[in-house]
Design a protein around this motif. Structure first.
Motif, short mmCIF file in Angstrom:
data_model
loop_
_atom_site.label_atom_id
_atom_site.label_comp_id
_atom_site.label_asym_id
_atom_site.label_seq_id
_atom_site.Cartn_x
_atom_site.Cartn_y
_atom_site.Cartn_z
N ALA A 1 3.68 -1.43 -6.07
CA ALA A 1 3.19 -2.33 -5.03
C ALA A 1 3.42 -1.75 -3.65
O ALA A 1 2.52 -1.76 -2.79
CB ALA A 1 3.87 -3.69 -5.16
N LEU A 2 4.62 -1.24 -3.39
CA LEU A 2 4.93 -0.71 -2.06
C LEU A 2 4.12 0.53 -1.73
O LEU A 2 3.58 0.67 -0.63
CB LEU A 2 6.42 -0.40 -1.97
CG LEU A 2 7.37 -1.57 -1.71
CD1 LEU A 2 8.82 -1.09 -1.77
CD2 LEU A 2 7.08 -2.20 -0.35
N LEU A 3 4.04 1.46 -2.67
CA LEU A 3 3.32 2.70 -2.40
C LEU A 3 1.82 2.46 -2.23
O LEU A 3 1.17 3.09 -1.39
CB LEU A 3 3.59 3.71 -3.52
CG LEU A 3 5.04 4.20 -3.60
CD1 LEU A 3 5.25 5.03 -4.86
CD2 LEU A 3 5.42 5.01 -2.36
N ASN A 4 1.26 1.54 -3.00
CA ASN A 4 -0.14 1.19 -2.82
C ASN A 4 -0.38 0.62 -1.42
O ASN A 4 -1.39 0.89 -0.78
CB ASN A 4 -0.59 0.18 -3.87
CG ASN A 4 -0.80 0.80 -5.23
OD1 ASN A 4 -0.95 2.02 -5.35
ND2 ASN A 4 -0.82 -0.01 -6.27
N TRP A 5 0.56 -0.22 -0.96
CA TRP A 5 0.42 -0.79 0.39
C TRP A 5 0.48 0.29 1.45
O TRP A 5 -0.36 0.33 2.36
CB TRP A 5 1.52 -1.83 0.63
CG TRP A 5 1.54 -2.33 2.04
CD1 TRP A 5 0.57 -3.09 2.66
CD2 TRP A 5 2.57 -2.13 3.02
NE1 TRP A 5 0.94 -3.35 3.97
CE2 TRP A 5 2.15 -2.78 4.20
CE3 TRP A 5 3.79 -1.47 2.99
CZ2 TRP A 5 2.93 -2.78 5.37
CZ3 TRP A 5 4.56 -1.46 4.15
CH2 TRP A 5 4.14 -2.11 5.31
N HIS A 6 1.43 1.20 1.36
CA HIS A 6 1.54 2.27 2.35
C HIS A 6 0.28 3.13 2.38
O HIS A 6 -0.13 3.59 3.46
CB HIS A 6 2.76 3.13 2.07
CG HIS A 6 4.05 2.51 2.51
ND1 HIS A 6 4.39 2.33 3.83
CD2 HIS A 6 5.09 2.00 1.79
CE1 HIS A 6 5.58 1.77 3.93
NE2 HIS A 6 6.02 1.54 2.70
N PRO B 1 4.43 -5.62 3.84
CA PRO B 1 3.54 -5.48 2.68
C PRO B 1 2.71 -6.73 2.45
O PRO B 1 3.22 -7.85 2.45
CB PRO B 1 4.52 -5.25 1.53
CG PRO B 1 5.70 -4.60 2.17
CD PRO B 1 5.82 -5.26 3.51
N ARG B 2 1.42 -6.52 2.26
CA ARG B 2 0.50 -7.63 2.03
C ARG B 2 0.50 -8.00 0.55
O ARG B 2 0.49 -7.13 -0.32
CB ARG B 2 -0.91 -7.24 2.47
CG ARG B 2 -1.95 -8.30 2.17
CD ARG B 2 -3.31 -7.90 2.69
NE ARG B 2 -4.33 -8.82 2.19
CZ ARG B 2 -5.63 -8.71 2.49
NH1 ARG B 2 -6.05 -7.73 3.26
NH2 ARG B 2 -6.49 -9.57 2.00
N ILE B 3 0.50 -9.30 0.30
CA ILE B 3 0.41 -9.82 -1.06
C ILE B 3 -0.75 -10.82 -1.11
O ILE B 3 -0.84 -11.71 -0.26
CB ILE B 3 1.71 -10.51 -1.48
CG1 ILE B 3 2.87 -9.52 -1.48
CG2 ILE B 3 1.58 -11.12 -2.87
CD1 ILE B 3 4.22 -10.16 -1.71
N PHE C 1 -8.56 -16.00 -6.51
CA PHE C 1 -7.72 -15.83 -5.34
C PHE C 1 -7.64 -17.12 -4.52
O PHE C 1 -8.62 -17.86 -4.40
CB PHE C 1 -8.24 -14.69 -4.46
CG PHE C 1 -7.99 -13.33 -5.05
CD1 PHE C 1 -6.73 -12.78 -5.02
CD2 PHE C 1 -9.03 -12.63 -5.65
CE1 PHE C 1 -6.48 -11.52 -5.58
CE2 PHE C 1 -8.80 -11.38 -6.20
CZ PHE C 1 -7.51 -10.83 -6.17
N VAL C 2 -6.46 -17.33 -3.95
CA VAL C 2 -6.24 -18.48 -3.08
C VAL C 2 -6.91 -18.22 -1.73
O VAL C 2 -6.77 -17.12 -1.17
CB VAL C 2 -4.73 -18.74 -2.89
CG1 VAL C 2 -4.50 -19.95 -2.01
CG2 VAL C 2 -4.05 -18.92 -4.24
N PRO D 1 -4.22 -4.13 -6.80
CA PRO D 1 -3.19 -3.35 -6.10
C PRO D 1 -2.06 -4.17 -5.47
O PRO D 1 -1.00 -3.63 -5.20
CB PRO D 1 -3.99 -2.67 -4.98
CG PRO D 1 -5.07 -3.67 -4.65
CD PRO D 1 -5.41 -4.36 -5.95
N ARG D 2 -2.25 -5.51 -5.23
CA ARG D 2 -1.21 -6.20 -4.44
C ARG D 2 -1.23 -7.71 -4.67
O ARG D 2 -1.05 -8.49 -3.75
CB ARG D 2 -1.41 -5.92 -2.95
CG ARG D 2 -2.81 -6.30 -2.44
CD ARG D 2 -3.02 -5.91 -1.01
NE ARG D 2 -4.34 -6.30 -0.55
CZ ARG D 2 -5.16 -5.51 0.14
NH1 ARG D 2 -4.79 -4.29 0.44
NH2 ARG D 2 -6.33 -5.95 0.53
#
Length: 311
Positions: free
Chosen positions: A127-132, A165-167, A201-202, A238-239
């Motif tokens: 999750a973190l690496l995909n965000w970066h 980080p976006r979720i 998705f919300v 991805p997130r």
């Protein structure tokens, strides 16, 4: 237990807790540097693959990269023995121990064989690496940003504006009749016989429960009631964060595929769903099975199993 009520039997695989996230160390630069000498390193390649051996992710020596964490490394937490764990986006390297037999797998294909520590580390790192990878420029002014706080934030060096980080929250819901039948549906992009429960998705300004009602109506045209929370699971592809529910609908209502995402849907009995669960999952070669259901890494599988075997 009432027919219209049930709970998850198990914690979803990617929701397991195995390592201390140690968020207090993200801003303690001295502690991070002090722990780096003995820290472990998780390598995640561009396809989000890692090395796995005996149900555990293979961790190497962090110190091999230098005497301090590189700027693009992300801090994942610490193990019970106190060692820090970091992750980087990099090509995979053979295990440092030549006797270890490792294979290359990703979280989708290996989540069910991971121990709790590995599941948490790989899900968080992915999750973190995909965000970066997709957050190198500020969403406010387009300026380049750099990682801070052990990879848990990025900062605009000129303005000091921080981004995190976006979720993307999404609901996933099993619709049932309060008794012995549940709805399963197939998306248009899926092969024949691959079915699951409904998700979406919300939207901005929307609660989870309202999203359940809207998404079910949009996807299959059913009006649902008695929306109840079951559990949640990170889904770093991805997130996303999958938030699980179940709700009741009347089987006499006709299906209506209003948003074009669903190719077909049907009511299935508990016995039919149990037979499909026992036949395997989407990765199984079961040509004679009427249904192929999600793999065990997904919260969808846990929700379906919990409903099917609740008695």
């Amino acid at each position: 237990m009432a027919f219209d009520d049930f709970r998850l039997r198990n914690v979803p695989l990617l929701s397991r807790v195995g390592a201390d996230r140690a968020d207090e160390l993200r801003t303690d630069v001295d502690a991070a540097i002090a722990g780096w000498r003995d820290a472990l390193l998780l390598r995640v390649d561009r396809r989000n693959q890692v090395l796995i051996a005996d149900g555990r992710v293979v961790l190497g020596s962090a110190a091999a990269l230098g005497d301090r964490p590189p700027q693009d490394a992300v801090f994942l937490g610490k193990l019970t023995d106190g060692r820090h764990v970091w992750a980087i986006r990099a090509d995979l390297e053979p295990p440092e121990d030549p006797t270890v037999q490792a294979e290359v797998l990703d979280l989708r294909r290996a989540g069910q064989i991971f121990d709790d520590v590995s599941a948490q580390l790989v899900a968080t790192a992915t999750a973190l690496l995909n965000w970066h990878d997709n957050a190198r420029f500020s969403a406010v002014d387009g300026m380049p940003t750099k990682p801070i706080k052990g990879g848990w934030a990025r900062i605009n060096p000129l303005t000091g504006h921080e981004e995190f980080p976006r979720i993307d929250p999404a609901i996933i819901c099993l619709v049932h009749d309060g008794h012995d039948r549940a709805v399963l549906a197939r998306q248009r992009m899926w092969p024949e016989r691959l079915f699951s429960i409904l998700a979406g998705f919300v939207e901005a300004g929307e609660s989870f429960e309202t999203c359940v009602v809207r998404e079910i109506a949009e996807e299959v045209g059913l009006s649902v009631s008695n929306v109840q929370y079951l559990g949640s699971q990170p889904w770093p592809f991805p997130r996303s964060l999958m938030v699980g529910f179940h709700a009741i609908a009347d089987p006499e209502q006709p299906f209506s595929f209003n948003d074009g995402e669903i190719a077909e849907a049907a009511w299935f009995t508990r016995d039919e769903i149990r037979a499909a669960l026992e036949a395997g999952d989407w990765n199984s070669d079961r040509s004679s099975s009427r249904l192929l259901l999600p793999g065990s890494i997904s919260i969808a599988r846990e929700i379906i199993e919990s409903w099917a075997y609740r008695d």
